[in-house]
Design a protein around this motif. Sequence first.
Motif, PDB file in Angstrom:
ATOM      1  N   ASN A 181     -46.218  26.407 -17.883  1.00 59.52           N
ATOM      2  CA  ASN A 181     -44.984  25.330 -18.250  1.00 59.52           C
ATOM      3  C   ASN A 181     -44.034  25.770 -17.233  1.00 59.52           C
ATOM      4  O   ASN A 181     -44.843  25.704 -15.793  1.00 59.52           O
ATOM      5  CB  ASN A 181     -43.811  27.105 -18.403  1.00 59.52           C
ATOM      6  N   GLY A 182     -44.217  23.923 -16.971  1.00 60.45           N
ATOM      7  CA  GLY A 182     -43.377  23.563 -15.840  1.00 60.45           C
ATOM      8  C   GLY A 182     -44.907  22.306 -15.306  1.00 60.45           C
ATOM      9  O   GLY A 182     -45.520  22.989 -15.337  1.00 60.45           O
ATOM     10  N   ALA A 183     -44.477  21.539 -14.714  1.00 64.13           N
ATOM     11  CA  ALA A 183     -45.437  20.251 -13.917  1.00 64.13           C
ATOM     12  C   ALA A 183     -45.907  20.392 -13.107  1.00 64.13           C
ATOM     13  O   ALA A 183     -46.695  20.580 -12.693  1.00 64.13           O
ATOM     14  CB  ALA A 183     -44.426  19.264 -14.280  1.00 64.13           C
ATOM     15  N   GLY A 184     -45.442  21.149 -11.784  1.00 66.64           N
ATOM     16  CA  GLY A 184     -45.455  21.734 -10.698  1.00 66.64           C
ATOM     17  C   GLY A 184     -46.505  23.604 -10.861  1.00 66.64           C
ATOM     18  O   GLY A 184     -47.691  22.422 -10.322  1.00 66.64           O
ATOM     19  N   LEU A 185     -46.504  23.620 -11.752  1.00 69.29           N
ATOM     20  CA  LEU A 185     -47.143  24.874 -11.823  1.00 69.29           C
ATOM     21  C   LEU A 185     -47.947  24.112 -12.522  1.00 69.29           C
ATOM     22  O   LEU A 185     -49.816  24.605 -12.428  1.00 69.29           O
ATOM     23  CB  LEU A 185     -46.705  26.322 -12.278  1.00 69.29           C
ATOM     24  N   PHE A 203     -45.020  30.995 -15.472  1.00 71.59           N
ATOM     25  CA  PHE A 203     -44.127  31.543 -15.042  1.00 71.59           C
ATOM     26  C   PHE A 203     -42.714  32.034 -15.739  1.00 71.59           C
ATOM     27  O   PHE A 203     -41.754  30.674 -15.482  1.00 71.59           O
ATOM     28  CB  PHE A 203     -44.313  31.828 -13.742  1.00 71.59           C
ATOM     29  N   GLY A 204     -42.055  32.266 -16.375  1.00 71.32           N
ATOM     30  CA  GLY A 204     -40.970  32.413 -17.188  1.00 71.32           C
ATOM     31  C   GLY A 204     -39.789  32.139 -16.374  1.00 71.32           C
ATOM     32  O   GLY A 204     -39.279  33.399 -15.771  1.00 71.32           O
ATOM     33  N   GLY A 205     -39.073  31.114 -16.787  1.00 65.48           N
ATOM     34  CA  GLY A 205     -38.043  31.054 -15.835  1.00 65.48           C
ATOM     35  C   GLY A 205     -36.825  31.071 -17.448  1.00 65.48           C
ATOM     36  O   GLY A 205     -36.632  31.605 -18.389  1.00 65.48           O
ATOM     37  N   LEU A 206     -36.625  29.809 -17.532  1.00 69.66           N
ATOM     38  CA  LEU A 206     -35.649  29.012 -18.453  1.00 69.66           C
ATOM     39  C   LEU A 206     -36.567  29.750 -19.430  1.00 69.66           C
ATOM     40  O   LEU A 206     -35.965  29.837 -20.397  1.00 69.66           O
ATOM     41  CB  LEU A 206     -35.897  27.981 -18.949  1.00 69.66           C
ATOM     42  N   ALA A 207     -37.926  29.557 -20.088  1.00 67.62           N
ATOM     43  CA  ALA A 207     -38.851  29.353 -20.227  1.00 67.62           C
ATOM     44  C   ALA A 207     -39.575  31.067 -20.740  1.00 67.62           C
ATOM     45  O   ALA A 207     -39.281  31.862 -20.511  1.00 67.62           O
ATOM     46  CB  ALA A 207     -40.609  29.285 -20.755  1.00 67.62           C
ATOM     47  N   ARG A 208     -39.137  30.897 -22.357  1.00 68.73           N
ATOM     48  CA  ARG A 208     -39.597  33.042 -22.419  1.00 68.73           C
ATOM     49  C   ARG A 208     -41.442  33.417 -22.731  1.00 68.73           C
ATOM     50  O   ARG A 208     -41.228  33.350 -23.482  1.00 68.73           O
ATOM     51  CB  ARG A 208     -39.110  33.236 -23.720  1.00 68.73           C
ATOM     52  N   ARG A 239     -51.856  34.683 -18.559  1.00 73.92           N
ATOM     53  CA  ARG A 239     -51.249  35.139 -17.559  1.00 73.92           C
ATOM     54  C   ARG A 239     -49.315  35.270 -18.016  1.00 73.92           C
ATOM     55  O   ARG A 239     -49.648  33.745 -17.862  1.00 73.92           O
ATOM     56  CB  ARG A 239     -51.612  34.397 -16.403  1.00 73.92           C
ATOM     57  N   THR A 295     -39.291  35.656 -17.253  1.00 74.03           N
ATOM     58  CA  THR A 295     -38.595  36.514 -18.282  1.00 74.03           C
ATOM     59  C   THR A 295     -38.702  36.364 -19.114  1.00 74.03           C
ATOM     60  O   THR A 295     -39.844  36.120 -20.366  1.00 74.03           O
ATOM     61  CB  THR A 295     -37.911  35.062 -18.310  1.00 74.03           C
TER      62      THR A 295
END
Lengths: 293, 386
Positions: B264-268, B319-324, B348, B352
């Motif tokens: 999740n996330g382009a950077g990650l 690595f969840g932020g908005l994503a669960r 991994r 959140t």
Amino acid sequence: MGVLLDENTRVVIQGFGGAGQREARNSLDYGTKVVAGVTPGRGGQLIEGVPIRNTVRQAVDEFGANVSLIFVPAPFAADAIIEAADAGLATIICITEGIAIRDMVGVKRYLRGSSSRLIGPNCPGVITVASHARAGIMPVDVYMPGSVGVISRSGTLVYETVDQLTRAGIGQTSSVGVGGDPIIGTTQREALQLFEEDPDTAAIVLIGEIGGTAEQEAADYIKQMTKPVVAFIAGATAPPGRRMGHAGAIIAGKAGTAQAKQSALMAAGATVVQSPSQIGATMLQVLKERGLA
Amino acid sequence: MKLHEYQAKELLARYGVPVPASQVARTPEEAQRAAEALGGKVVVKAQVHAGGRGKAGGVKLCATPAEARAAAEALLGTRLVTGQSGPGGQPINEVLVEEAVDIARELYLGIVIDNSAGMPLVICSAAGGMEIEEVAEHSPDQIHRQLIDPTVGFQGYQARALAFATGLEGDLNRPAVALITALAKAFVECDGTLAEINPLVVTTDGRLLAADAKFSVDDNADYRHADLFKLQDKTQDDALEVEAKDSGIENYVKLDGNIGCLVNGAGLAMATMDAIQFEGGMPANFLDIGTQNDPAAVAAALKIIGADPNVKAVLVNIFGGLARTDVIAEGVVQAKRGGLLPQPTVVRLAGTNVEAGMKILDDSGLDLIRADGFAEAASKVVQAAG
């Protein structure tokens, strides 16, 4: 203290839909003063215990809001940013992803000479840990108060970096997600300057990405900084010419490559990390070398 | 969204950019008739999105309609592999049959977004017909620039400055100013992200013409340009990437390695690819799942990764932020149970709802490789891929 947010921060959330409500709840639980929400047509309602108003101006006048957090959908986000600036908010943080470039061209031009600072769009927001001031979508559990500032184009890499720092026993002042779009309100260079001028920040992690020249501009500023910077550039292994999610991350020309950015940062005196899993460990080493940890 | 050359030329012609006479052909017969109508001597050009067509044999000069027919026959229905197309190339479904013009001079005219200035930047150079990046590197003084300020728009003096700087003087000056102004107008009104006329030619009979044209429209402005987005040619994209888009996954890019990634996330996602390579592996794809509230969408994304024959192992790094993370875990379990993801899978999860996510994985009883932290995840998946 940290940058941009502190104990005097009073947040208004523009776009009080699902994400806005959830993050209002998370920020309130964390201890942040979320004083109002703005959703046109819903003024006067109370949602999740937060008073809603029709305009940002009302939220400022009635509740003393000084920071805006924007979740408004992309086609209407430029309007929301300009409304916040026009209401005189010092800091405007735009989470919204997918805003058309032409809209951001107009926003950026409008903000020139304005006293408002825009963070984002397409960013995870800002948090100042010691003040429990959160205007964004980041998970708060990974943070620990301390003296390292974090700057990143990518949201999830902020969380990853902060997690590594905390596991290494290194706390943070603030994290600033500057955003993954081609045109953003506050650049990496400007964010570095905020941390350089913050008396409580001792060192900074800078997470860049392939594409554009923002990291080179940041490197230019690092030359004159007194605080150590640990940097990582995501996308070293991305094939050229392919767009990797972030619109800003298409490699155009040699300046956009990870290698060019790494060289510029190293030449400026930053410690460049090759693997993203080594950010925390490297910062620990840098702090130890300087007698800061 | 990229337009084909013929689509870009039609668009720019509507704004007043002069282009050579041409017709689109989808069969050799059409190409022959087009060449006859255009006076015999023509250029037949493969219509693919990738640049570098000329070097790859996708542009053929033809002296007669019969030659045009033969050229079209050789091109149509094949795939053109250029330096920018990737090894699979792109299908040639159409050719552009265009009048062959006698060229006196070649120039470059383009518009890009200048991220630092936050405005579109018009670039003009007297050194046309080659890669502008090379010109910028070797003779930067030959590149002339003017920003388009959104408050007042592109000004006449700016067009004149570019024209004079590149030697478009005398009788050519007025048409040059009109052409540059028209391109700037098209770029702004159509939400351009890249426009290139390379080469911009001066013919021996004194005409100024856009001999080639590239135009990309901002995908985020699609709601303003329903007409332009009807022109989208998905056959030019990788089949797996198209399937991903149709499943609602905007950010999937197929790569050449053997380790599938869902992040999740382009950077990650980019950092995950970097970490895999740092551990000695090679990623098979880039996939940013973004924020999903539906496990079925996660399973659909994993199905696309699992269906790639090159994939030997898969890494789910969230690595969840908005994503669960619990939604992701549910999706992984669905994909595994449905047999959509037969490869060894390293998971991994952090952020959140991570406790709930872990519990879903534990309760599933599935054979998943668990990793705590980024480094461990990368090294375990590289091992699993062998």
